[in-house]
Design an enzyme around this catalytic site. Structure first.
Site, mmCIF file in Angstrom:
data_model
loop_
_atom_site.group_PDB
_atom_site.id
_atom_site.type_symbol
_atom_site.label_atom_id
_atom_site.label_comp_id
_atom_site.label_asym_id
_atom_site.label_seq_id
_atom_site.Cartn_x
_atom_site.Cartn_y
_atom_site.Cartn_z
ATOM 1 N N GLU A 256 0.999 -1.218 0.157
ATOM 2 C CA GLU A 256 0.000 -0.028 0.029
ATOM 3 C C GLU A 256 0.872 1.384 -0.111
ATOM 4 O O GLU A 256 0.206 2.393 0.531
ATOM 5 C CB GLU A 256 -0.910 0.158 1.110
ATOM 6 C CG GLU A 256 -0.131 0.128 2.638
ATOM 7 C CD GLU A 256 0.114 -1.103 3.309
ATOM 8 O OE1 GLU A 256 0.154 -2.193 2.604
ATOM 9 O OE2 GLU A 256 0.348 -0.943 4.611
ATOM 10 N N GLU A 290 -5.546 -2.652 -0.479
ATOM 11 C CA GLU A 290 -4.487 -1.696 -0.636
ATOM 12 C C GLU A 290 -4.992 -0.262 -0.631
ATOM 13 O O GLU A 290 -4.375 0.495 -0.066
ATOM 14 C CB GLU A 290 -3.775 -2.074 -1.881
ATOM 15 C CG GLU A 290 -3.083 -3.434 -1.855
ATOM 16 C CD GLU A 290 -2.433 -3.854 -0.763
ATOM 17 O OE1 GLU A 290 -1.808 -3.094 0.284
ATOM 18 O OE2 GLU A 290 -2.434 -5.225 -0.252
#
Ligand code: TRP
Ligand code: ZN
Length: 848
Positions: A256, A290
């Site tokens: 992420e 994410e």
């Protein structure tokens, strides 16, 4: 430079947490890329916050120069070790400049800056940034970044907004683990999104040239995730660009990084011809996961790695909610619980059990586990159940408001819910501290118009933890009458004591539907009659518990067939047939209801029941049960399969996927009756990878000798499809052939162990996909696994440590198998220069 001290591999404890004496508020990076001699110049804006020396992390790099406030730093002002740079007598505020050299081409650990197919990319979580430059590589140090990338490559990406070609500015303070940089020959599928705050966001999915046609679903999932987070959590995106990049060599699913998410290409690229329905669902879920981290992880991050569940448990819970909204609550919930039980309950029952918030670790990469992610998500779900949907929304809003821009702890998170709702969560907090899956014993009594349920909870001992306190266990329950009518709708009772009772005034003994929606991650122990289970399977208003009742019936049959040679009764088979043929029921649900408990699930349940599991017998009995089910449904299979056809172009939507799922299961049953004739036709006619893989698996099951070759000829050009080829062959091999086949496949020209997807496909195809093969009584499966772990460990220890968990159930088995597995674990443990990752894992597995 002063004398260096030796490198350390000691245990790190939560209780030892201390903030840094000197912090970094801004990072200015210049990266001049070269495969073997990348130069990284870093300018760190540093500020003193307390007394003590500044110890920067850095490894696998050569320091070329160092300067403080513009002047070269004399040798006696700093100390260098293989992993640290210590500054002596640092002033109160200063600029530290370093230049280092690194070799991304040689980085096979896929942590830090590395190369994949000619492209430069980074992976910094958890501690990869220290392989790029000297820095305080810990999540509680949050800095703004300016990044300049120099390379003769068309695409140069980093976090934040692009200010000039190859120059990026990230205005949001972030820890090092969220830094990312990508450079290569990439093409974008563009898109746009306008946030609820009116911000125009440019979206891009970056892939290698040639893969553009497979990005649509990821882009669509991203847009839907952005809209969902605004609608449900009130969270909007906060930069003018959001980039996703697909990388072929990646240790995990995705990462992420702020504004620049990096994905395993397996979780980006999809076309009907190459990806299955399960792949599409995974892409949707992981893109959402994410993206959701932008608020739960990035804007509010973790103070230290012990708090990992703060971002992961919460973000998994959020992605599960999103998938429920996108795909239907019941099937999503059942799938999530199946996954929890298969991976987390197994972990919690063995030598690797640890709390959702661990108190110590040697290597943090070993704690990206099902317990932190999946049990962490269940803990959030229970919190929401206990404080109610409204209380949950208020608590989350307070969390975002109070802690934006901070690095937080579980205490910070829980305090928001206490403050927002007035509830005391002290006992609830035990879910973060006590490992092990609680068991809840339920006994029913009925007399004189009073129905009583006695409840008792047992929290088992786990490594390093015994004599645990009772937890808060939210039990959602409803009551049906024996005709299947609901007499009391769902109500939640929190079991807070070791034992307790609930009473209800009722004219007759009801049918209990307890733990509705799987309201707590516990093992229920209840002697419910078959009649009650059949009533629930047919009539419960809670779809999860309808499925669960069917599951309990199936498991009971299989266990009794395994331990007592019991046959399969008509009551059960008839109920299965009724469900399978119920045209009014959701096909996805019917497919789930027809699936038998997995071999590993049965092994674990037998072990819990005090029976030593025999993998060959489990395999044989499961097949015998499947044959009986196939015979029961014999006349229905063909018409039912025809009814599941999805005319028109392939669409990955949940409705069509549900039909394909049931169709595939029915084909599996048919294969037991016709030796693969229908599967052969289905293989030839398949126009999408879901149907093709279903037929392929059936043909492998019946030992078809040509299909593997045909598949290979058709798909050898496609890496992601070939992963399926490797995995399916091993998973569907007859148990006595599985290790031999896996071994032969490791010599196939396309077996590349340095590619994590390929390595995992083959190894997990055996260890997870073919338990009876892996547990071959000769021990060849254990030796095979150990050899490959030792082979790969020097280059990619994160991967080998993760794959070593195939051994974590070793104490379940018979003395001979235990001895064979122990010998392999000991052989690994005794190997010289083992990685810290793998060494921690094998030592924990050997400990009890
Ligand atoms: N934070 C990532 C996620 O859950 C996990 C992750 C990706 C990761 N790559 C990693 C963790 C490498 C450790 C090492 O979305
Ligand atoms: Zn995550």
């Amino acid at each position: 430079m002063r004398d260096a001290t030796p490198e350390q591999t000691e245990t790190i404890y939560l209780k030892d947490y201390a903030p840094v004496p000197v912090t970094v508020t801004h990072v200015s990076l210049n990266l001049r890329l070269d495969p073997l001699a990348t130069r990284v110049r870093a300018k760190l804006t540093c500020e003193r916050r307390g007394a003590g020396e500044m110890v920067l992390d850095g490894e696998m790099m050569t320091l070329k120069s160092i300067a403080l406030d513009g002047s070269p730093l004399p040798d006696d002002r700093y100390t260098l070790t293989g992993t640290t740079l210590t500054l002596h007598d640092a002033p109160d505020a200063f600029i530290l400049e370093t230049e280092v050299e690194i070799a991304p081409q040689k980085n096979k650990a896929l942590s830090g800056l590395y190369m994949s197919n000619g492209m430069y990319c980074t992976q910094c979580e958890a501690e990869g940034f220290r392989r790029i430059t000297y820095m305080l590589d810990r999540p509680d140090v949050m800095a703004t970044y300016d990044v300049e990338i120099e390379a003769d490559l068309p695409v140069l990406l980093s976090n934040g907004d692009e200010v000039a070609r190859g120059k990026w500015h990230d205005p949001w303070p972030k820890p090092t683990y969220l830094f990312a940089m990508v450079a290569g020959d990439l093409v974008a599928t563009p898109g746009t999104f306008t946030t609820m705050e009116g911000r125009e966001v440019a979206l891009n999915v970056w892939v290698r040239p040639g893969d553009e046609s497979r990005t649509a679903y990821a882009m669509d999932s991203l847009k839907r995730s952005m809209a969902w987070d605004e609608e449900v959590y009130g969270r909007a995106y906060d930069l003018s660009v959001f980039n996703i990049v697909a990388v072929d060599d990646f240790n995990m699913g995705a990462m992420e990084n702020k504004g620049l998410n990096i994905f395993n290409s397996k979780y980006v690229l999809a076309s009907p011809e190459t990806a299955t329905d399960a792949d599409f669902a995974n892409i949707e879920r992981i893109v959402a996961h994410e993206y959701f981290h932008n608020w739960t992880g990035n804007r509010i991050t973790c103070r230290d790695w012990f708090q990992l569940c703060l971002k992961e448990g919460l973000t998994v819970f959020r992605d599960q909610q999103f998938s429920q909204d996108a795909r239907g609550f019941a099937t999503q919930r059942i799938g999530d619980v199946l996954n929890l039980r298969a991976r987390q309950f197994r972990e919690d029952a063995g030598p690797l059990a640890h709390p959702v918030r661990p108190e110590s670790f040697v290597e943090i990469n070993n704690f990206y586990t099902a317990t932190i992610y999946e049990k962490g998500a269940e803990v959030i779900g229970m919190l929401r159940t206990l404080v109610g949907a409204e209380g949950y929304a208020k608590g989350c809003a307070l969390y975002f408001e109070r802690h934006d821009g901070q690095a937080c702890t579980i205490e910070d998170w829980l305090a928001c819910f206490e403050d927002a709702t007035g509830q005391d969560l002290a006992q609830f907090k035990l879910w973060y501290a006590q490992a092990g899956t609680p068991r809840v014993e339920v006994t029913e009594h009925f007399a004189d118009g009073i129905y009583r349920i006695d409840l008792r909870q047992i929290v088992p001992d786990t490594p390093g933890q015994s004599d645990k306190a009772p937890m808060v266990i939210p039990l959602a329950l409803g009551l049906l009458d024996t005709a299947g009518r609901e007499v009391r709708g769902t109500e939640v009772h929190a079991l807070t004591k070791a034992s307790d009772s609930l009473t209800f005034d009722l004219p007759e003994k009801p049918v209990l539907s307890i733990l509705r929606g799987f309201s707590a991650p516990v093992i229920l122990e209840m002697a419910q009659t078959d009649a009650d289970k059949l009533t629930l399977l047919a009539h419960d208003t809670d779809p999860f518990n309808r499925w669960e009742a069917g599951r309990a019936l199936a498991k009971d049959r299989l266990m009794r067939a395994i331990t007592e040679d019991a046959g399969f009764d008509d009551a059960w088979l008839g109920a299965l047939a009724t469900l399978a043929t119920d045209a009014g029921a959701d096909p996805a649900f019917r497919a789930l209801a027809l699936a038998l408990p997995s071999q590993d699930d049965l092994a674990q349940s037998l072990h819990t029941a005090g029976v030593v599991p025999d993998p060959d017998r489990i395999y044989a009995i499961r097949r015998a049960a499947t044959l009986v089910i196939a015979e029961t449904l014999r006349d229905d299979l063909t018409p039912l399969r025809e009814a599941m056809a999805t005319p028109g172009a392939y669409d990955p939507n949940a409705t069509d996927a549900g039909k394909r799922s049931l169709g595939g299961r029915l084909l599996g049953l048919q294969t037991y009756l016709d030796g693969g004739a229908a599967a052969g036709l289905a293989y030839d006619m398949a126009d999408n990878m879901t149907d093709r893989m279903a037929a392929f698996s059936c043909l492998l099951d019946v030992g078809d000798e040509t299909v593997a070759h045909r598949f290979e000829t058709d798909w050898q050009h496609d890496r992601l499809v070939m992963d399926k080829w490797f995995m399916a062959q091993v998973a569907h091999a007859a148990p006595r052939d599985a290790v031999g086949l896996a071994d032969r496949l490791t010599r196939h020209k396309d077996f590349d162990p340095s590619n994590p997807n390929r390595f995992r496909a083959l190894i997990a195809g055996l260890t997870a996909g073919n338990p009876a093969g892996f547990h071959d009584p000769s021990g060849v499966g254990y030796t095979f696994l150990a050899n490959w772990l030792l082979f790969l460990d020097p280059s990619n220890p994160q991967m080998t440590a993760r794959m070593s968990t195939a051994f974590d159930g070793w104490t379940r088995y018979d003395a001979d198998r235990q001895a064979l597995m122990r010998a392999e674990l000991e052989r690994i443990a005794g190997t010289e220069s083992l990685s810290r990752d793998l060494s921690e894992m094998v030592n924990r597995m050997l400990a009890p």
